[in-house]
Design a protein around this motif. Structure first.
Motif, mmCIF file in Angstrom:
data_model
loop_
_atom_site.group_PDB
_atom_site.id
_atom_site.type_symbol
_atom_site.label_atom_id
_atom_site.label_comp_id
_atom_site.label_asym_id
_atom_site.label_seq_id
_atom_site.Cartn_x
_atom_site.Cartn_y
_atom_site.Cartn_z
ATOM 1 N N VAL A 122 0.844 -1.195 0.000
ATOM 2 C CA VAL A 122 0.000 0.000 0.000
ATOM 3 C C VAL A 122 0.882 1.249 0.000
ATOM 4 C CG1 VAL A 122 -1.832 1.288 1.157
ATOM 5 C CG2 VAL A 122 -1.783 -1.220 1.298
ATOM 6 N N ILE A 123 0.744 2.062 -1.042
ATOM 7 C CA ILE A 123 1.431 3.345 -1.130
ATOM 8 C C ILE A 123 0.369 4.418 -1.314
ATOM 9 C CG2 ILE A 123 2.993 4.791 -2.485
ATOM 10 C CD1 ILE A 123 4.447 2.621 -1.010
ATOM 11 N N ALA A 124 0.445 5.483 -0.516
ATOM 12 C CA ALA A 124 -0.509 6.582 -0.649
ATOM 13 C C ALA A 124 0.229 7.902 -0.508
ATOM 14 C CB ALA A 124 -1.612 6.479 0.398
ATOM 15 N N ASP A 125 0.099 8.755 -1.515
ATOM 16 C CA ASP A 125 0.671 10.100 -1.491
ATOM 17 C C ASP A 125 -0.447 11.113 -1.559
ATOM 18 O OD1 ASP A 125 3.277 9.187 -1.401
ATOM 19 O OD2 ASP A 125 3.529 9.219 -3.581
ATOM 20 N N ARG A 126 -0.291 12.195 -0.794
ATOM 21 C CA ARG A 126 -1.294 13.266 -0.811
ATOM 22 C C ARG A 126 -0.743 14.470 -1.552
ATOM 23 N NH1 ARG A 126 -2.602 17.948 2.118
ATOM 24 N NH2 ARG A 126 -0.794 17.731 3.489
ATOM 25 N N TYR A 127 -1.556 14.993 -2.472
ATOM 26 C CA TYR A 127 -1.260 16.235 -3.175
ATOM 27 C C TYR A 127 -2.426 17.183 -2.941
ATOM 28 C CZ TYR A 127 2.017 13.120 -5.569
ATOM 29 O OH TYR A 127 2.996 12.203 -5.848
ATOM 30 N N GLY A 128 -2.286 18.073 -1.963
ATOM 31 C CA GLY A 128 -3.397 18.945 -1.629
ATOM 32 C C GLY A 128 -4.568 18.140 -1.090
ATOM 33 N N ASP A 129 -5.731 18.268 -1.741
ATOM 34 C CA ASP A 129 -6.925 17.540 -1.288
ATOM 35 C C ASP A 129 -7.120 16.223 -2.030
ATOM 36 O OD1 ASP A 129 -7.704 18.370 -3.789
ATOM 37 O OD2 ASP A 129 -9.409 19.552 -3.124
ATOM 38 N N THR A 130 -6.079 15.812 -2.795
ATOM 39 C CA THR A 130 -6.161 14.573 -3.573
ATOM 40 C C THR A 130 -5.160 13.552 -3.047
ATOM 41 O OG1 THR A 130 -6.846 15.769 -5.570
ATOM 42 C CG2 THR A 130 -5.944 13.562 -5.868
ATOM 43 N N VAL A 131 -5.612 12.332 -2.843
ATOM 44 C CA VAL A 131 -4.730 11.234 -2.456
ATOM 45 C C VAL A 131 -4.602 10.287 -3.649
ATOM 46 C CG1 VAL A 131 -4.459 9.190 -0.979
ATOM 47 C CG2 VAL A 131 -5.239 11.350 0.010
ATOM 48 N N VAL A 132 -3.370 9.914 -3.975
ATOM 49 C CA VAL A 132 -3.112 8.942 -5.038
ATOM 50 C C VAL A 132 -2.696 7.641 -4.366
ATOM 51 C CG1 VAL A 132 -1.821 8.409 -7.121
ATOM 52 C CG2 VAL A 132 -2.415 10.778 -6.595
ATOM 53 N N LEU A 133 -3.383 6.567 -4.720
ATOM 54 C CA LEU A 133 -3.214 5.272 -4.063
ATOM 55 C C LEU A 133 -2.656 4.241 -5.029
ATOM 56 C CD1 LEU A 133 -3.778 3.425 -1.555
ATOM 57 C CD2 LEU A 133 -6.066 3.051 -2.523
ATOM 58 N N GLY A 150 -10.562 3.756 4.957
ATOM 59 C CA GLY A 150 -9.643 4.210 5.986
ATOM 60 C C GLY A 150 -8.958 5.508 5.625
ATOM 61 N N LEU A 151 -8.596 5.680 4.349
ATOM 62 C CA LEU A 151 -7.971 6.926 3.903
ATOM 63 C C LEU A 151 -8.924 8.104 4.003
ATOM 64 C CD1 LEU A 151 -5.900 5.743 0.811
ATOM 65 C CD2 LEU A 151 -4.994 6.931 2.818
ATOM 66 N N VAL A 152 -10.155 7.907 3.588
ATOM 67 C CA VAL A 152 -11.144 8.984 3.666
ATOM 68 C C VAL A 152 -11.354 9.395 5.121
ATOM 69 C CG1 VAL A 152 -13.563 9.585 3.298
ATOM 70 C CG2 VAL A 152 -12.295 8.350 1.517
ATOM 71 N N GLN A 153 -11.471 8.411 6.004
ATOM 72 C CA GLN A 153 -11.718 8.705 7.408
ATOM 73 C C GLN A 153 -10.514 9.401 8.058
ATOM 74 O OE1 GLN A 153 -13.774 5.791 10.025
ATOM 75 N NE2 GLN A 153 -11.934 5.852 11.275
ATOM 76 N N ALA A 154 -9.303 8.968 7.711
ATOM 77 C CA ALA A 154 -8.113 9.507 8.366
ATOM 78 C C ALA A 154 -7.679 10.855 7.828
ATOM 79 C CB ALA A 154 -6.954 8.517 8.243
ATOM 80 N N THR A 155 -7.976 11.143 6.553
ATOM 81 C CA THR A 155 -7.464 12.365 5.931
ATOM 82 C C THR A 155 -8.542 13.393 5.605
ATOM 83 O OG1 THR A 155 -7.648 11.546 3.650
ATOM 84 C CG2 THR A 155 -5.637 10.989 4.868
ATOM 85 N N GLY A 156 -9.781 12.939 5.417
ATOM 86 C CA GLY A 156 -10.825 13.850 4.982
ATOM 87 C C GLY A 156 -10.641 14.300 3.544
ATOM 88 N N CYS A 157 -9.851 13.548 2.765
ATOM 89 C CA CYS A 157 -9.576 13.934 1.386
ATOM 90 C C CYS A 157 -10.856 13.943 0.561
ATOM 91 C CB CYS A 157 -8.554 12.993 0.767
ATOM 92 S SG CYS A 157 -9.076 11.270 0.695
ATOM 93 N N LEU A 158 -10.875 14.826 -0.418
ATOM 94 C CA LEU A 158 -12.052 14.975 -1.269
ATOM 95 C C LEU A 158 -12.060 13.986 -2.419
ATOM 96 C CD1 LEU A 158 -12.334 18.878 -1.438
ATOM 97 C CD2 LEU A 158 -13.496 17.282 0.110
ATOM 98 N N GLN A 159 -10.879 13.495 -2.789
ATOM 99 C CA GLN A 159 -10.823 12.581 -3.921
ATOM 100 C C GLN A 159 -9.613 11.664 -3.808
ATOM 101 O OE1 GLN A 159 -11.417 15.847 -6.252
ATOM 102 N NE2 GLN A 159 -9.279 16.436 -6.528
ATOM 103 N N ILE A 160 -9.788 10.461 -4.319
ATOM 104 C CA ILE A 160 -8.715 9.461 -4.338
ATOM 105 C C ILE A 160 -8.618 8.911 -5.752
ATOM 106 C CG2 ILE A 160 -7.897 7.240 -3.475
ATOM 107 C CD1 ILE A 160 -9.378 7.758 -0.893
ATOM 108 N N TYR A 161 -7.408 8.940 -6.294
ATOM 109 C CA TYR A 161 -7.169 8.394 -7.627
ATOM 110 C C TYR A 161 -6.266 7.179 -7.496
ATOM 111 C CZ TYR A 161 -6.398 8.142 -12.640
ATOM 112 O OH TYR A 161 -6.371 7.733 -13.948
ATOM 113 N N GLU A 162 -6.624 6.084 -8.168
ATOM 114 C CA GLU A 162 -5.827 4.868 -8.087
ATOM 115 C C GLU A 162 -4.835 4.799 -9.230
ATOM 116 O OE1 GLU A 162 -6.178 0.002 -7.641
ATOM 117 O OE2 GLU A 162 -7.993 1.187 -8.034
#
Length: 323
Positions: A122-133, A150-162
């Motif tokens: 599992v690799i996750a990087d945050r760029y502003g309000d976007t998390v790339v997984l 878990g990422l949404v709950q822990a970060t409150g990010c608005l969007q996640i791109y795989e």
């Protein structure tokens, strides 16, 4: 009905790495498998005497046959487990602003770094309000919904791109997967696919869809700052950026006062042009003084002529002169 747990028993002496809390169990270390385990299933790991050592993700197609989720045999691997592990990974970085380069928001930072955070693959990087997984192992892929929650709950990010499109997935018997998991969707306007981050006073747009890895080389942040400082202190006027990707070091040099930068790009995917075009409208730096060589350019190519012989340039971290 409660399904019986699958169990792998290690060969004699092969428990030593697990006792040292190494999370990988190679195919040659597995003696027997009890039960019918599918790719990504959780298995109990036992030593040769049947003593449970923990729980792992089973990967029958990989030479790394199992990756340990936990070294506590009693710990259950479920949605709550991933929410807990992800929250721990995010929280342990929250008090260390140095991990995001002491940058103001919007910032870029690594949130989850695989085995180092107890989350193999599992690799996750945050760029502003976007998390790339990125999900690179069979176990991580099997628990994708729990990981996203878990990422949404822990970060409150608005969007996640795989961006699960690295070649290592083939070794796990997995096909590449990309796309929006949370948020706006792929019908967004082109500019919206470039979340913005600040880095030492320069704002970058990150191509999370087409860029290498998760979109940006965060691990080169300090090197870009040093390059910027060297350019300013030594008053470099012409800079050759060898083997460049998106031109991050070029931007750093121009911000440091360089009059002209030439990019020797080795990527013919169009990523350089996409990113430069986007940054032209984003940065206060004049990128018209940056030009690019073709992907097949080399040190003897006439296209290097704009860098006059005897001009100091920075190459491999050292000031050199072209003769």
């Amino acid at each position: 009905t409660i399904r019986p747990m699958k169990t792998i028993k290690l060969r004699p002496g092969k428990e030593r790495s697990a006792l040292r809390r190494h999370p990988w169990i190679f195919a040659g270390s597995v003696g027997t498998l009890k039960g019918r385990a599918r790719s990504g299933d959780t298995v109990i790991v036992e030593d040769e005497h049947g003593v449970a050592m923990g729980r792992a993700a089973w990967s029958p197609a990989s030479k790394i046959r199992a990756r340990m989720w936990t070294f506590d045999p009693a710990e259950t691997i479920d949605h709550a487990f991933f929410k807990r592990r992800i929250a721990q990974a995010v929280d342990r970085r929250a008090g260390w602003s140095v991990l995001r380069g002491e940058q103001p928001e919007p910032a870029g930072e690594r949130l989850i770094h695989g085995e180092a955070d107890g989350l193999p693959g599992v690799i996750a990087d945050r760029y502003g309000d976007t998390v790339v997984l990125q999900l690179t192992s069979a176990g991580a892929d099997a628990w994708r919904e729990a990981i996203v929650a878990g990422l949404v709950q822990a970060t409150g990010c608005l969007q996640i791109y795989e961006r699960s499109d690295s070649d290592v997935r083939k070794l796990e018997g997995l096909e590449p997967v990309t796309g929006w998991m949370v948020g706006k969707g792929l019908n967004a306007a082109p500019d919206d696919l470039f979340p913005q981050i600040d880095e030492h006073g320069v704002r970058f747009g990150v191509d999370v869809v087409g860029g290498h890895k998760t979109g940006f080389y965060l691990d080169q942040r300090d090197n870009r700052l040093r390059f910027h400082e060297w350019t300013r202190q030594r008053r470099f006027q012409r800079v050759l950026n060898c083997f460049c990707y998106t031109g991050g070091f070029t931007v750093a040099a121009l911000a440091g006062g360089a009059a002209h930068c030439q990019d020797d790009r080795r990527d013919d995917s169009g990523e350089y042009e996409r990113t430069k075009e986007y940054h032209d409208g984003l940065l206060s730096i004049d990128l018209s003084s940056a030009s690019a060589l073709a992907p097949d350019a080399d040190a003897g190519n006439p296209q290097l002529a704009p860098l006059a012989l005897g001009t100091p340039i920075l190459y491999a971290g050292k000031e050199v002169v072209i003769h």
